[in-house]
Design an enzyme around this catalytic site. Sequence first.
Site, mmCIF file in Angstrom:
data_model
loop_
_atom_site.group_PDB
_atom_site.id
_atom_site.type_symbol
_atom_site.label_atom_id
_atom_site.label_comp_id
_atom_site.label_asym_id
_atom_site.label_seq_id
_atom_site.Cartn_x
_atom_site.Cartn_y
_atom_site.Cartn_z
ATOM 1 N N THR A 1 0.756 -1.537 0.036
ATOM 2 C CA THR A 1 0.465 -0.063 0.092
ATOM 3 C C THR A 1 1.094 1.551 -0.028
ATOM 4 O OG1 THR A 1 -2.097 -1.441 1.360
ATOM 5 C CG2 THR A 1 -1.260 1.244 1.262
ATOM 6 N N TYR B 1 -7.540 0.588 -3.156
ATOM 7 C CA TYR B 1 -7.078 0.592 -3.981
ATOM 8 C C TYR B 1 -6.021 -0.089 -4.686
ATOM 9 C CZ TYR B 1 -4.629 -0.345 0.213
ATOM 10 O OH TYR B 1 -4.785 -0.831 1.406
ATOM 11 N N SER C 1 1.342 -7.892 -0.824
ATOM 12 C CA SER C 1 2.193 -8.714 0.283
ATOM 13 C C SER C 1 1.382 -10.136 0.449
ATOM 14 C CB SER C 1 3.266 -7.916 1.109
ATOM 15 O OG SER C 1 2.017 -7.751 2.111
ATOM 16 N N THR D 1 1.542 -4.499 4.048
ATOM 17 C CA THR D 1 1.290 -4.907 5.529
ATOM 18 C C THR D 1 0.717 -5.866 5.674
ATOM 19 O OG1 THR D 1 -1.028 -3.848 5.288
ATOM 20 C CG2 THR D 1 0.840 -2.711 6.163
ATOM 21 N N ASP D 2 0.100 -6.821 4.571
ATOM 22 C CA ASP D 2 -0.716 -7.653 5.121
ATOM 23 C C ASP D 2 0.182 -9.452 5.502
ATOM 24 O OD1 ASP D 2 -2.968 -7.016 3.671
ATOM 25 O OD2 ASP D 2 -2.982 -8.605 2.593
ATOM 26 N N LYS E 1 0.159 -8.058 12.984
ATOM 27 C CA LYS E 1 -1.556 -7.724 12.456
ATOM 28 C C LYS E 1 -2.087 -7.284 12.687
ATOM 29 C CE LYS E 1 -3.801 -5.514 7.564
ATOM 30 N NZ LYS E 1 -3.147 -5.293 6.367
ATOM 31 N N GLU F 1 -1.571 -29.149 26.461
ATOM 32 C CA GLU F 1 -3.124 -30.198 25.937
ATOM 33 C C GLU F 1 -2.923 -31.049 24.706
ATOM 34 O OE1 GLU F 1 -4.974 -28.322 28.193
ATOM 35 O OE2 GLU F 1 -6.046 -29.040 26.616
HETATM 36 N N1 DGL Z 1 -2.262 -5.933 -0.458
HETATM 37 C C1 DGL Z 1 -1.723 -5.987 0.877
HETATM 38 C C2 DGL Z 1 -0.242 -6.228 1.371
HETATM 39 O O1 DGL Z 1 0.341 -5.539 -0.006
HETATM 40 C C3 DGL Z 1 -2.551 -3.973 1.287
HETATM 41 C C4 DGL Z 1 -2.240 -4.031 2.863
HETATM 42 C C5 DGL Z 1 -0.890 -3.021 2.813
HETATM 43 O O2 DGL Z 1 0.653 -3.238 2.059
HETATM 44 O O3 DGL Z 1 -1.255 -1.879 3.841
HETATM 45 O O4 DGL Z 1 -0.422 -5.897 2.151
#
Ligand code: DGL
Length: 359
Positions: A42, A56, A89, A122-123, A195, A316
């Site tokens: 992003t 986006y 990502s 971020t993923d 995350k 467990e």
């Molecule tokens: N498609 C997600 C990624 O590239 C978008 C999230 C982001 O980058 O914040 O991880």
Amino acid sequence: MNRKTYCLLAIICLLVFSLQAVCFAEAPARLPNVKILATGGTIAGSGATSTTTVGYTAAVAPVDALINNVPELKKIANVSGEQVAQIASENMTNEVWLTLAKRVNQLLAQDDVDGIVITHGTDTLEETAYFLNLVVKSNKPVVVVGSMRPPTAMSADGMLNLYRATILAGSKEAVGKGVLVMLNDTIHASRDVTKTITDRVDTFRAPEIGPLGFFTGDKPEFYRAPLRKHTTDTEFDISRLNALPRVDIVYHYANNTGVVIEALTQAGVKGIVHAGTGNGSIGKAEYPAIEAAQKKGVVIVRSARVGNGIVARNGEANDDKYNFVAGDNLNPQKARILLMLALTKTNNPQDIQRMFREY
Ligand code: DGL
């Protein structure tokens, strides 16, 4: 002493002082040399309008555009960029990880590189950061940064995140702290951060353990340091690897029968991380598939779908009897990374259990 001698003495004293001033003057501190390695996400995204913060396109802007979009970078570091990948990502691969890690190690071995920033979606940002934490062979700062809003959006967070990540990567405070994650003014250890929210700028947290520190203005403040092994203490070496052992994650839930474990065994996995219920519990109906997998040499790590807390050995499940590895407090996606690297060294569950205690 006549007047002429006085003047001569005064000139000599002046010369000596000026020479001292020049020789012992603090050389102006040079700006740190920081490399920015871009992978997409992003932070490089583009939305249709200034209010588009979902829906986006990620991974559009090249690294030089990211750098040019933050002219203030020039005031705090000598930056230059490389495009290692251009992906959202969720599409991150072991191949990109190996390419990125080898490039990071190559750059950090250079005297003219003081630190590295990696821009990332971020993923899977936490996964890449933790992988690098286990394979980077330097104590120089490596900071992984992303954003939750594309640069085209109002109050986009990426520019300030990139600016501060660059300060951090060039800072003395970040040396020896392992691979760091910096978003939203907060500095996290790559081992602990995850995350936690699908779409908000405060999504990166380290539940129960907390951040390492924060940015106050342009200054990074650390309040603790990582204790588990990382970077220069790691036993993992990817320099000669072109692939990583296949490890997958199985999510446990009511009425789960182990069919996914059977399919993964069929697919040839070398390790399975079991994201168990509660304290890493395994359902009775899964055991036949688990034992069949182990007969084929598959190593099983017990993690937990709850995401927080320690999966206790022999809690467990009877880990001693079934040769399971208890996954400590790593979430399933982090446990998968440690198991993958562990399998490049051994498939002995006892030795792998040691690694889960140390890293
Ligand atoms: N498609 C997600 C990624 O590239 C978008 C999230 C982001 O980058 O914040 O991880």
